[in-house]
Design a protein around this motif. Structure first.
Motif, PDB file in Angstrom:
ATOM      1  N   SER A   1     -44.971 -61.558  23.311  1.00  0.00           N
ATOM      2  CA  SER A   1     -45.025 -62.625  24.272  1.00  0.00           C
ATOM      3  C   SER A   1     -44.061 -62.549  25.239  1.00  0.00           C
ATOM      4  N   ASP A   2     -42.727 -62.205  25.104  1.00  0.00           N
ATOM      5  CA  ASP A   2     -41.593 -62.170  25.964  1.00  0.00           C
ATOM      6  C   ASP A   2     -41.259 -60.898  26.422  1.00  0.00           C
ATOM      7  N   LEU A   3     -41.983 -59.926  26.201  1.00  0.00           N
ATOM      8  CA  LEU A   3     -41.528 -58.486  26.650  1.00  0.00           C
ATOM      9  C   LEU A   3     -41.386 -58.388  28.208  1.00  0.00           C
ATOM     10  N   SER A   4     -40.394 -57.559  28.516  1.00  0.00           N
ATOM     11  CA  SER A   4     -40.181 -57.222  29.831  1.00  0.00           C
ATOM     12  C   SER A   4     -41.399 -56.475  30.446  1.00  0.00           C
ATOM     13  N   SER A   5     -41.325 -56.229  31.621  1.00  0.00           N
ATOM     14  CA  SER A   5     -42.595 -55.324  32.299  1.00  0.00           C
ATOM     15  C   SER A   5     -42.497 -53.954  31.746  1.00  0.00           C
ATOM     16  N   ASP A   6     -41.392 -53.472  31.687  1.00  0.00           N
ATOM     17  CA  ASP A   6     -41.148 -51.891  31.014  1.00  0.00           C
ATOM     18  C   ASP A   6     -41.732 -52.094  29.601  1.00  0.00           C
ATOM     19  N   GLU A   7     -41.276 -53.134  28.772  1.00  0.00           N
ATOM     20  CA  GLU A   7     -41.573 -53.067  27.314  1.00  0.00           C
ATOM     21  C   GLU A   7     -43.180 -53.385  27.371  1.00  0.00           C
ATOM     22  N   LEU A   8     -43.832 -54.028  28.116  1.00  0.00           N
ATOM     23  CA  LEU A   8     -45.095 -54.167  28.230  1.00  0.00           C
ATOM     24  C   LEU A   8     -45.906 -52.785  28.568  1.00  0.00           C
ATOM     25  N   ALA A   9     -45.540 -52.218  29.399  1.00  0.00           N
ATOM     26  CA  ALA A   9     -45.871 -50.965  29.748  1.00  0.00           C
ATOM     27  C   ALA A   9     -45.757 -49.987  28.607  1.00  0.00           C
ATOM     28  N   GLU A  10     -44.742 -49.930  27.895  1.00  0.00           N
ATOM     29  CA  GLU A  10     -44.773 -49.078  26.655  1.00  0.00           C
ATOM     30  C   GLU A  10     -45.747 -49.607  25.501  1.00  0.00           C
ATOM     31  N   TYR A  11     -45.910 -50.785  25.419  1.00  0.00           N
ATOM     32  CA  TYR A  11     -46.848 -51.432  24.552  1.00  0.00           C
ATOM     33  C   TYR A  11     -48.244 -50.946  24.825  1.00  0.00           C
ATOM     34  N   ARG A  12     -48.592 -50.988  26.143  1.00  0.00           N
ATOM     35  CA  ARG A  12     -49.751 -50.563  26.440  1.00  0.00           C
ATOM     36  C   ARG A  12     -50.255 -49.339  26.422  1.00  0.00           C
ATOM     37  N   ALA A  13     -49.121 -48.553  26.582  1.00  0.00           N
ATOM     38  CA  ALA A  13     -48.973 -47.067  26.489  1.00  0.00           C
ATOM     39  C   ALA A  13     -49.461 -46.404  24.845  1.00  0.00           C
ATOM     40  N   GLU A  14     -48.794 -47.376  23.788  1.00  0.00           N
ATOM     41  CA  GLU A  14     -48.740 -46.895  22.717  1.00  0.00           C
ATOM     42  C   GLU A  14     -49.765 -47.494  21.746  1.00  0.00           C
ATOM     43  N   LYS A  15     -50.239 -48.576  22.112  1.00  0.00           N
ATOM     44  CA  LYS A  15     -51.178 -49.427  21.214  1.00  0.00           C
ATOM     45  C   LYS A  15     -52.697 -49.957  21.917  1.00  0.00           C
ATOM     46  N   VAL A  16     -52.810 -49.709  23.045  1.00  0.00           N
ATOM     47  CA  VAL A  16     -54.161 -50.372  23.727  1.00  0.00           C
ATOM     48  C   VAL A  16     -54.709 -49.320  24.570  1.00  0.00           C
ATOM     49  N   GLY A  17     -56.082 -49.243  24.363  1.00  0.00           N
ATOM     50  CA  GLY A  17     -56.976 -48.565  25.342  1.00  0.00           C
ATOM     51  C   GLY A  17     -57.857 -49.464  26.172  1.00  0.00           C
ATOM     52  N   PHE A  18     -58.247 -49.206  27.190  1.00  0.00           N
ATOM     53  CA  PHE A  18     -58.970 -50.181  28.082  1.00  0.00           C
ATOM     54  C   PHE A  18     -60.366 -49.543  28.636  1.00  0.00           C
ATOM     55  N   VAL A  19     -61.439 -50.387  28.258  1.00  0.00           N
ATOM     56  CA  VAL A  19     -62.668 -50.023  28.914  1.00  0.00           C
ATOM     57  C   VAL A  19     -63.244 -51.318  29.762  1.00  0.00           C
ATOM     58  N   PHE A  20     -63.245 -51.146  31.110  1.00  0.00           N
ATOM     59  CA  PHE A  20     -63.827 -52.114  31.733  1.00  0.00           C
ATOM     60  C   PHE A  20     -64.997 -52.052  32.508  1.00  0.00           C
ATOM     61  N   GLN A  21     -65.759 -52.789  33.071  1.00  0.00           N
ATOM     62  CA  GLN A  21     -67.207 -53.094  33.595  1.00  0.00           C
ATOM     63  C   GLN A  21     -67.175 -51.917  34.726  1.00  0.00           C
ATOM     64  N   SER A  22     -66.220 -51.974  35.456  1.00  0.00           N
ATOM     65  CA  SER A  22     -65.978 -50.741  36.672  1.00  0.00           C
ATOM     66  C   SER A  22     -65.368 -49.494  35.898  1.00  0.00           C
ATOM     67  N   TYR A  23     -65.914 -48.688  36.128  1.00  0.00           N
ATOM     68  CA  TYR A  23     -65.395 -47.442  35.179  1.00  0.00           C
ATOM     69  C   TYR A  23     -63.973 -47.138  35.523  1.00  0.00           C
ATOM     70  N   ASN A  24     -63.546 -47.205  36.706  1.00  0.00           N
ATOM     71  CA  ASN A  24     -62.232 -46.795  37.097  1.00  0.00           C
ATOM     72  C   ASN A  24     -61.801 -45.362  36.815  1.00  0.00           C
ATOM     73  N   LEU A  25     -62.959 -44.446  37.178  1.00  0.00           N
ATOM     74  CA  LEU A  25     -62.368 -42.901  37.248  1.00  0.00           C
ATOM     75  C   LEU A  25     -62.017 -42.538  38.503  1.00  0.00           C
ATOM     76  N   ILE A  26     -60.926 -41.660  38.783  1.00  0.00           N
ATOM     77  CA  ILE A  26     -60.605 -40.915  39.830  1.00  0.00           C
ATOM     78  C   ILE A  26     -61.487 -40.164  40.564  1.00  0.00           C
ATOM     79  N   PRO A  27     -62.118 -40.488  41.499  1.00  0.00           N
ATOM     80  CA  PRO A  27     -63.349 -39.736  42.222  1.00  0.00           C
ATOM     81  C   PRO A  27     -62.813 -38.221  42.733  1.00  0.00           C
ATOM     82  N   THR A  28     -61.589 -37.983  42.856  1.00  0.00           N
ATOM     83  CA  THR A  28     -61.286 -36.652  43.186  1.00  0.00           C
ATOM     84  C   THR A  28     -60.834 -35.630  42.114  1.00  0.00           C
ATOM     85  N   LEU A  29     -60.977 -36.325  40.957  1.00  0.00           N
ATOM     86  CA  LEU A  29     -60.770 -35.500  39.791  1.00  0.00           C
ATOM     87  C   LEU A  29     -61.917 -35.411  38.973  1.00  0.00           C
ATOM     88  N   THR A  30     -62.262 -34.084  38.306  1.00  0.00           N
ATOM     89  CA  THR A  30     -63.138 -33.935  37.384  1.00  0.00           C
ATOM     90  C   THR A  30     -63.234 -34.725  36.235  1.00  0.00           C
TER      91      THR A  30
END
Length: 233
Positions: free
Chosen positions: A72-101
């Motif tokens: 609840s009270d994590l800093s921005s850096d701590e939240l970024a670490e949490y997202r990297a470690e714990k969470v994966g995202f799938v959105f309605q928009s695919y969010n793929l990078i068009p210039t990469l395969t």
């Protein structure tokens, strides 16, 4: 012990001089390894709940505990670490990078997660091994969404958050995407949380959480969820 615990959580947004409660004092407890559908109309608070759980936002009031850790009270850096470690995202928009395969889009997660899974294996799981060298523009919408699922799971998160993952697809393609999502997540023991207004998707869930006007209206456990083939899409 629940994997996810929301305790008295509210999220209030200020719009000019007015305040809007997107979530209003909710309690929610979810177990590990379940497929959860959060169901409700537009503006119900579904995406806000998902954003809080994903560490993209923080609650105005209350606590959110994930795997024993209060986020609840994590800093921005701590939240970024949490997202990297714990969470994966799938959105309605695919969010793929068009210039990469396709392969490079999935490979990107290795820069975020030290426990990332093999790119070729993940693309094989969603039936796209033959597309690894193609660019997103060469794929259909359903194929692009399957790439985004492969990328999300390649990060090897504990929780997979999906915001209307079939919303931009026709029903037949949506079923293909849901099958890929379910097969991969169950095979790798992930907790899947899908936000949707689609009642049919709720039929295949272990748990259905109904949200309306920022409040949890019901939490229903389904002992025998329907199979994809049993639903009239």
């Amino acid at each position: 012990m629940s994997l996810i615990e929301f305790k008295g959580v509210s999220r209030i947004y200020s719009v000019g001089e007015h305040q809007q409660k997107a979530l209003d004092n909710i309690d929610l407890f979810l177990e590990k390894g379940k497929m959860v559908v959060i169901l409700g109309p537009s503006g119900a608070g579904k995406s806000t709940l998902l954003n809080l759980l994903g560490g993209l936002d923080s609650p105005t009031e209350g606590t959110i505990v994930v795997d024993g850790r209060d986020i609840s009270d994590l800093s921005s850096d701590e939240l970024a670490e949490y997202r990297a470690e714990k969470v994966g995202f799938v959105f309605q928009s695919y969010n793929l990078i068009p210039t990469l395969t396709v392969g490079e889009n999935v490979e990107l997660v290795k820069e975020i997660s030290p426990k990332a899974l093999d790119t070729k294996e993940m693309l094989s799981e969603v039936g796209l091994s033959d597309h690894i060298k193609k660019f997103p523009s060469e794929l259909s919408g359903g194929e692009q969404q399957r790439v985004s699922i492969a990328r999300a799971l390649a990060k090897n998160p504990e929780i997979l958050l999906c915001d209307e993952p079939t919303g931009a697809l026709d029903s037949e393609t949506g079923v293909v995407v849901l099958r890929s999502l379910l097969n991969m997540a169950k095979s790798y023991g992930k907790t899947i949380i899908i936000v949707t207004h689609n009642q049919n998707i709720a039929k295949i869930a272990d748990v259905v959480v109904t949200v309306k006007s920022g409040k949890i209206r019901s939490v229903e456990e389904q002992a025998f969820p329907a199979a994809l083939e049993e639903v009239d899409w």
